[in-house]
Motif scaffolding. Structure first.
Motif, PDB file in Angstrom:
ATOM      1  N   ILE A  49       2.072  16.431  14.501  1.00 16.55           N
ATOM      2  CA  ILE A  49       3.097  15.688  13.772  1.00 16.55           C
ATOM      3  C   ILE A  49       3.414  16.418  12.478  1.00 16.55           C
ATOM      4  N   LYS A  50       4.695  16.624  12.234  1.00 14.70           N
ATOM      5  CA  LYS A  50       5.145  17.240  10.988  1.00 14.70           C
ATOM      6  C   LYS A  50       5.802  16.174  10.118  1.00 14.70           C
ATOM      7  N   ALA A  51       5.813  16.428   8.822  1.00 20.48           N
ATOM      8  CA  ALA A  51       6.494  15.498   7.914  1.00 20.48           C
ATOM      9  C   ALA A  51       7.946  15.328   8.322  1.00 20.48           C
ATOM     10  N   GLY A  52       8.564  16.422   8.759  1.00 19.09           N
ATOM     11  CA  GLY A  52       9.974  16.380   9.145  1.00 19.09           C
ATOM     12  C   GLY A  52      10.256  15.491  10.333  1.00 19.09           C
ATOM     13  N   ASP A  53       9.226  15.173  11.127  1.00 18.13           N
ATOM     14  CA  ASP A  53       9.421  14.265  12.260  1.00 18.13           C
ATOM     15  C   ASP A  53       9.814  12.870  11.798  1.00 18.13           C
ATOM     16  N   ASN A  54       9.518  12.552  10.535  1.00  9.29           N
ATOM     17  CA  ASN A  54       9.830  11.232   9.998  1.00  9.29           C
ATOM     18  C   ASN A  54      11.168  11.186   9.258  1.00  9.29           C
ATOM     19  N   ALA A  55      11.873  12.300   9.245  1.00 12.94           N
ATOM     20  CA  ALA A  55      13.177  12.336   8.561  1.00 12.94           C
ATOM     21  C   ALA A  55      14.098  11.279   9.154  1.00 12.94           C
ATOM     22  N   GLY A  56      14.820  10.598   8.279  1.00 17.81           N
ATOM     23  CA  GLY A  56      15.725   9.548   8.713  1.00 17.81           C
ATOM     24  C   GLY A  56      15.079   8.174   8.732  1.00 17.81           C
ATOM     25  N   LYS A  57      13.767   8.124   8.472  1.00 13.23           N
ATOM     26  CA  LYS A  57      13.052   6.842   8.427  1.00 13.23           C
ATOM     27  C   LYS A  57      12.436   6.637   7.049  1.00 13.23           C
ATOM     28  N   VAL A  58      12.251   5.386   6.682  1.00 13.07           N
ATOM     29  CA  VAL A  58      11.469   5.052   5.498  1.00 13.07           C
ATOM     30  C   VAL A  58      10.002   5.071   5.922  1.00 13.07           C
ATOM     31  N   VAL A  59       9.174   5.736   5.135  1.00 10.07           N
ATOM     32  CA  VAL A  59       7.769   5.943   5.498  1.00 10.07           C
ATOM     33  C   VAL A  59       6.849   5.325   4.445  1.00 10.07           C
ATOM     34  N   LEU A  60       5.858   4.574   4.914  1.00  6.26           N
ATOM     35  CA  LEU A  60       4.792   4.086   4.052  1.00  6.26           C
ATOM     36  C   LEU A  60       3.529   4.833   4.484  1.00  6.26           C
ATOM     37  N   MET A  61       2.966   5.615   3.568  1.00  7.14           N
ATOM     38  CA  MET A  61       1.913   6.577   3.910  1.00  7.14           C
ATOM     39  C   MET A  61       0.677   6.343   3.065  1.00  7.14           C
ATOM     40  N   GLU A  62      -0.462   6.173   3.734  1.00  5.13           N
ATOM     41  CA  GLU A  62      -1.739   5.992   3.036  1.00  5.13           C
ATOM     42  C   GLU A  62      -2.671   7.166   3.315  1.00  5.13           C
ATOM     43  N   PHE A  63      -3.482   7.517   2.312  1.00  6.62           N
ATOM     44  CA  PHE A  63      -4.603   8.427   2.504  1.00  6.62           C
ATOM     45  C   PHE A  63      -5.857   7.571   2.558  1.00  6.62           C
ATOM     46  N   MET A  64      -6.739   7.807   3.540  1.00 11.65           N
ATOM     47  CA  MET A  64      -7.847   6.896   3.793  1.00 11.65           C
ATOM     48  C   MET A  64      -8.964   7.589   4.557  1.00 11.65           C
ATOM     49  N   PHE A  65     -10.053   6.872   4.843  1.00 10.99           N
ATOM     50  CA  PHE A  65     -11.066   7.300   5.795  1.00 10.99           C
ATOM     51  C   PHE A  65     -11.681   6.044   6.389  1.00 10.99           C
ATOM     52  N   THR A  66     -11.990   6.080   7.662  1.00 11.72           N
ATOM     53  CA  THR A  66     -12.319   4.851   8.374  1.00 11.72           C
ATOM     54  C   THR A  66     -13.657   4.249   7.971  1.00 11.72           C
ATOM     55  N   SER A  67     -14.576   5.056   7.410  1.00 13.67           N
ATOM     56  CA  SER A  67     -15.867   4.520   6.987  1.00 13.67           C
ATOM     57  C   SER A  67     -15.830   3.992   5.557  1.00 13.67           C
TER      58      SER A  67
ATOM     59  N   LYS B  49      13.216   2.234  12.214  1.00 12.76           N
ATOM     60  CA  LYS B  49      13.713   2.664  10.909  1.00 12.76           C
ATOM     61  C   LYS B  49      12.605   2.836   9.878  1.00 12.76           C
ATOM     62  N   VAL B  50      11.441   2.267  10.178  1.00 11.55           N
ATOM     63  CA  VAL B  50      10.308   2.347   9.260  1.00 11.55           C
ATOM     64  C   VAL B  50       9.091   2.888  10.004  1.00 11.55           C
ATOM     65  N   GLN B  51       8.468   3.916   9.432  1.00  6.63           N
ATOM     66  CA  GLN B  51       7.302   4.550  10.038  1.00  6.63           C
ATOM     67  C   GLN B  51       6.107   4.413   9.095  1.00  6.63           C
ATOM     68  N   PHE B  52       4.954   4.050   9.627  1.00  5.25           N
ATOM     69  CA  PHE B  52       3.713   4.017   8.852  1.00  5.25           C
ATOM     70  C   PHE B  52       2.877   5.248   9.197  1.00  5.25           C
ATOM     71  N   VAL B  53       2.205   5.792   8.180  1.00  7.16           N
ATOM     72  CA  VAL B  53       1.376   6.984   8.364  1.00  7.16           C
ATOM     73  C   VAL B  53       0.041   6.768   7.662  1.00  7.16           C
ATOM     74  N   ALA B  54      -1.047   7.117   8.335  1.00  4.22           N
ATOM     75  CA  ALA B  54      -2.376   7.099   7.735  1.00  4.22           C
ATOM     76  C   ALA B  54      -3.000   8.479   7.925  1.00  4.22           C
ATOM     77  N   VAL B  55      -3.452   9.081   6.838  1.00  4.38           N
ATOM     78  CA  VAL B  55      -4.063  10.417   6.886  1.00  4.38           C
ATOM     79  C   VAL B  55      -5.516  10.299   6.437  1.00  4.38           C
ATOM     80  N   THR B  56      -6.445  10.726   7.277  1.00  2.00           N
ATOM     81  CA  THR B  56      -7.859  10.619   6.931  1.00  2.00           C
ATOM     82  C   THR B  56      -8.332  11.822   6.122  1.00  2.00           C
ATOM     83  N   PHE B  57      -9.232  11.547   5.166  1.00  2.54           N
ATOM     84  CA  PHE B  57      -9.905  12.595   4.404  1.00  2.54           C
ATOM     85  C   PHE B  57     -11.074  13.183   5.182  1.00  2.54           C
TER      86      PHE B  57
END
Length: 203
Positions: free
Chosen positions: A55-73, A101-109
């Protein structure tokens, strides 16, 4: 000009001028669609989704994105934030905008512990509708560098624990510009976030 006539005309002209300026400001605000300032351009990335897709950042172009940085533990802030995002997910689904129109993103550390299988189980446990989520992982060093570009500082404390900014939740517009940065966890205000998402959708 007669002084008496001037005294009558001047307040009237001043009132017209004030109303004209006020009307202009109203039109400008309505035309802008949103009062959210641009914080910065959203940095590009290429990470792997929980299902193995790149997945690239550009794949979300045209959508509003809510993006969190996280880790599951994470014991507190991250799961609370994800839970609140899932609440927003349900509201956006009712509006017909989630995933479309709205995409959520979670990125793990923590890619070492957050394997694709772990991320999938986390998504299921939290009630994340994957039709509108990207749950992403990459090399730890590269992810730390990416987070820093988003203004998020990460420190690996060892034994699966990380310290990072509480402000690790980003709202990104359809032009891939960061427009708001929110506090995570209990400080996250869903009403505010939903209002801001709606504002960006109206742009």
């Amino acid at each position: 000009m007669n002084p008496k006539l001037k005294s009558y005309l001047f307040p009237g002209l001043l009132a017209v001028l004030v109303l004209g300026i006020a009307g202009y400001l109203v039109v400008q605000s309505l035309g802008s669609g949103s009062s959210l300032p641009v914080v910065q351009a959203a940095p590009d990335f290429e990470l792997t989704n929980a299902d193995g897709r790149q997945i690239k950042a550009g794949d979300n172009a045209g959508k509003v994105v809510l993006m969190e940085f996280m880790f599951t533990s994470c014991p507190d802030i991250c799961p609370v934030t994800t839970y609140k995002m899932v609440q927003l997910q349900e509201q956006l689904k009712q509006q017909g905008t989630f995933g479309d129109k709205v995409q959520f993103v979670a990125v793990t550390f923590d890619p070492e512990r957050d394997t694709p299988e772990t991320l999938q189980k986390y998504a299921e446990r939290m009630g994340m509708d994957m039709s509108g989520w990207h749950v992403l992982r990459g090399e730890e060093a590269a992810t730390k560098e990416l987070a820093a570009k988003y203004g998020v500082n990460v420190v690996n404390m060892g034994e699966g624990q990380f310290v990072h900014n509480v402000t690790s939740l980003q709202l990104i517009d359809a032009k891939q510009q960061i427009r708001r940065v929110y506090e995570m966890g209990d400080g996250m205000d869903n009403e505010e976030v939903l209002k801001d998402i709606s504002s960006l959708l109206d742009e």
